[in-house]
Motif scaffolding. Structure first.
Motif: not given
Length: 320
Positions: A151-156, A194-197, A203-207
């Protein structure tokens, strides 16, 4: 073949080696031609040859500090062996660079695996324009190909283009993206991702994070805040803080590495755009000076051109 047709193709070891060799062509051509000139007309390695070699390494963006270290090692070898022919110099130089990389890095990463952490959390940092979002997209694809749920997190959230770009990559590589409106609190996006992951068993979170804030204090505060909320969900997260550097910027990459390592606990590097530059020596210098493992290198546009860094293959590629 369109760019994203590459995603349909599974990478093989020979293809990866070929992509690496092709990606390092400009660096290799510049490096070897300079090395040939450095020893022209000489049969043994003397002070003149060493002076010329020093210039070769510095102008290949290895960096002054690392260059002096390599020259000192070769001087010791010359003193010990008494006679060293110039024909042996490239082999000796290759060996010394490989030894230097081995001292400064952990073991090479053979597969995209992340041990017992689930989810394994990667926070990606770096200035805008270095290929950060592209690296995230390609890495997500590679991880998915290894059978991992990503899962990817669009924190920019400071740039609308960054959020849209990571969403587009999510669609292309078929991984989930967590995003909020532009201007949202980046730490909030990281927390939600991260909570949703955890809830989804991924398995992997990329922020992704902002590439540029008004000053270093602002950058440190922002990255510190994101780290803090990650730890609330998973103690010890992020497990990897990956700094993405553009290899084609040469000495600027050293300065960026300095800024980000002062701002946060970077423990892995990705060096991109090595195919478009003769400045591949930057990989050697940055690894040596900052003592941080180079984990990934980018050697082309295709998805398989983001590679796990292999020290021996990289150095061999410069001398073949």
């Amino acid at each position: 073949m369109g760019l994203f047709d590459f995603f349909k193709k599974k990478e093989t070891a020979p293809e990866a080696q070929e992509a690496l060799s092709k990606g390092l062509e400009k660096t290799k051509e510049g490096f070897l031609s300079k090395l040939t000139k450095a020893v022209a007309g000489k049969s043994t390695v003397d002070d003149d040859v060493l002076d010329n070699l020093e210039e070769v390494l510095v102008t290949s963006d290895v960096g002054v500090s690392t260059t002096l270290k390599i020259i000192e090692r070769i001087e010791q070898r010359v003193a010990r062996d008494k006679y060293l022919s110039t024909s042996e110099l490239s082999h000796l130089l290759r060996d010394e660079i490989q030894l230097l990389l081995a001292e400064n890095n952990s073991n090479d990463f053979r597969k995209f695996e992340y041990g017992d952490h689930k989810p394994y959390v990667i926070m990606v940092v770096g200035v805008n324009g270095v290929g950060k979002t592209t690296t995230i997209g390609k890495l997500a694809h590679k991880l998915k190909a290894e059978g991992l749920k990503v899962v990817l997190g669009a924190a920019d959230t400071f740039r609308a283009a960054a959020v849209e770009q990571i969403k587009l990559w999510g669609q292309r590589v078929d991984v989930r993206v967590v995003a909020q409106a532009m201007g949202s609190d980046p730490a909030s996006v990281a927390f939600d991702t991260i909570q949703s992951a955890v809830a989804n068993g991924e398995d992997v979170v990329i922020i992704d994070t902002a590439g540029r804030l008004h000053n270093k204090v602002g950058l440190m505060n922002e990255l510190g805040k994101i780290k803090k909320v990650m730890e609330k969900v998973i103690p010890g997260a992020p497990h990897e803080i990956l700094l993405v550097l553009d290899g084609s910027t040469g000495q600027n990459a050293f300065e960026q590495c300095k800024q980000f390592t002062e701002a946060t606990d970077v423990n892995a590097l990705a060096i991109t755009k090595l195919d478009g530059t003769a400045k591949g020596g930057v990989v050697i210098g940055i690894s040596d000076q900052f003592k941080i493992p180079v984990k990934y290198i980018g050697v082309g546009e295709g998805v398989n051109d983001l590679q796990l860094f292999d020290k021996k293959a990289f150095v061999d590629g410069l001398f073949k």
